[in-house]
Write an enzyme that holds these catalytic residues in place. Sequence first.
Site, PDB file in Angstrom:
ATOM      1  N   GLU A   1       0.367  -0.057  -1.793  1.00 19.92           N
ATOM      2  CA  GLU A   1       1.778  -0.456  -1.819  1.00 19.92           C
ATOM      3  C   GLU A   1       2.306   0.845  -2.593  1.00 19.92           C
ATOM      4  O   GLU A   1       3.608   0.789  -2.689  1.00 19.92           O
ATOM      5  CB  GLU A   1       2.253  -1.799  -2.592  1.00 19.92           C
TER       6      GLU A   1
ATOM      7  N   HIS B   1      -3.901   1.247  -4.290  1.00 15.99           N
ATOM      8  CA  HIS B   1      -2.781   0.587  -4.275  1.00 15.99           C
ATOM      9  C   HIS B   1      -2.299   0.959  -3.047  1.00 15.99           C
ATOM     10  O   HIS B   1      -1.400   1.857  -3.004  1.00 15.99           O
ATOM     11  CB  HIS B   1      -2.059   0.633  -5.399  1.00 15.99           C
TER      12      HIS B   1
ATOM     13  N   CYS C   1      -6.985  -3.898  -5.839  1.00 15.64           N
ATOM     14  CA  CYS C   1      -7.302  -3.611  -7.176  1.00 15.64           C
ATOM     15  C   CYS C   1      -8.136  -4.816  -7.828  1.00 15.64           C
ATOM     16  O   CYS C   1      -9.375  -5.240  -7.610  1.00 15.64           O
ATOM     17  CB  CYS C   1      -6.057  -3.102  -7.803  1.00 15.64           C
TER      18      CYS C   1
END
Lengths: 259, 207
Positions: free
Chosen positions: B185, B183, B79
Amino acid sequence: MLSKRLIACLDVRDGKLAKSIKFVNTQDIGDPVEKAREYYIDGLDELVFYDITASSDKRSIMLEFVEAVAEQVFIPLSVGGGVRNVADATDLRLAGAEKINVNSAAVLRPPLISECAEAIGSQNVVLSMDIARVAVSDDMPSGYEIVINGGRKPMGVDALAWALEGERLGAGELVVNSIDADGTRDGYEIGLTALISQAVRIPVIASGGAGLPEHLFDVLTRGKADAVLVASMVHYGDYRVSELKSYLHSQGIKMRMSW
Amino acid sequence: MTLIVDYDAGNLKSVQRACDYVGLKASISNDAQSIAGAQRIIFPGVGAAGSAMRSLKLNGLDKALLHAFESGVPILGICLGLQVSFEYSEEDDQHTLSLIPGKVRRFDISDQSLKIPHMGWNEVEVVKPHPVLAKLAPGDEFYFVHGYYPEPKEQQRVFARSAYQDYFCVAAGLKNYFGTQFHPEKSGRVGLELLSCFAEWDGSYVE
């Protein structure tokens, strides 16, 4: 293009999953960490936890709970309920919440929205609005009023005006929760959702009233919602997350179908 | 040792938790010397380009990252981490780290029904194979939250794209650097798989 999101909402009291009907008669219905994990594996796009713990001295239970979920659930987590200041928001973020929901405290003190946006980023601040249908008047031109304290206290604030104000103050997303529809399983309040979604440029999450898969379809199409929030539909095993997503996908709604 | 670069830009614990889940032991660090000598680096971040660059410079992390990049260790930008790895960002009119030629531009969305920022799940289409993207399948979606997007100077730096009104670059790489706009994660199984591919990547890339 972006997929529409299916979001499950879990009301958490003292670390346990509760479900309210019209904000009263709450009952415990299981372990929220287990539920969160189950929904995640089944393709849920996002999770929202509302802390409905009555006493504020039990807040640490919520932080431990969020942390337990964040260790095994790798989709965005959103947490609300009792967020009164930036410290509450940053504590929850550290515990693993991606987004923070503000509700009553923001109505009572609107700068809370901009303070949170400054501290954790606008995109992570969700303004959750509990809204009741009222007669159209000069004070309430949209015919919808903001209520707080779990739907018990009318605030004399027009819902559409508050949505626009929330966006201006830096909310990154809005939850439009109809307290008239909440718990009824008769469907979302389509008119209210469309009214607000078309007036703002930020995403709108429809909340309150889902009972059938068709209700989700209606609010994502006619209601112009970007995401749908479900609770009892999935909590009691009536529908599976994957089943709802498959249904919406089969009706031509863009959904995330590989997980 | 894998280090997650800490420069006051967002919640790094979620990245650390996801790494932990796939067996990649990673520590969070804001120490320039440690980062310059790390064996593997994750460079995440959310927020704005201006404050990010100020914070990186304040701690000498800008030079540490450049040093690490030149030493050839695998680096994963996420990001804002990816965005400030280019030369320039339209956000805050900011000159950035210049690890990869190119710039970061603001979404110019004319379609009023498209919400800003670009937030939610979107399909990521691989346009050029890369070891970090090895496990992606057609139709896989990742989680995004951003109002600006990367535009590498050279097309061969683009490894994946997504559409939001128009196509834009969502994964860029150069030598031992690879970055994603989305993202991993927060992207469920496919995101965790990407992180485990990064954990196994030795940083080499042959054009």
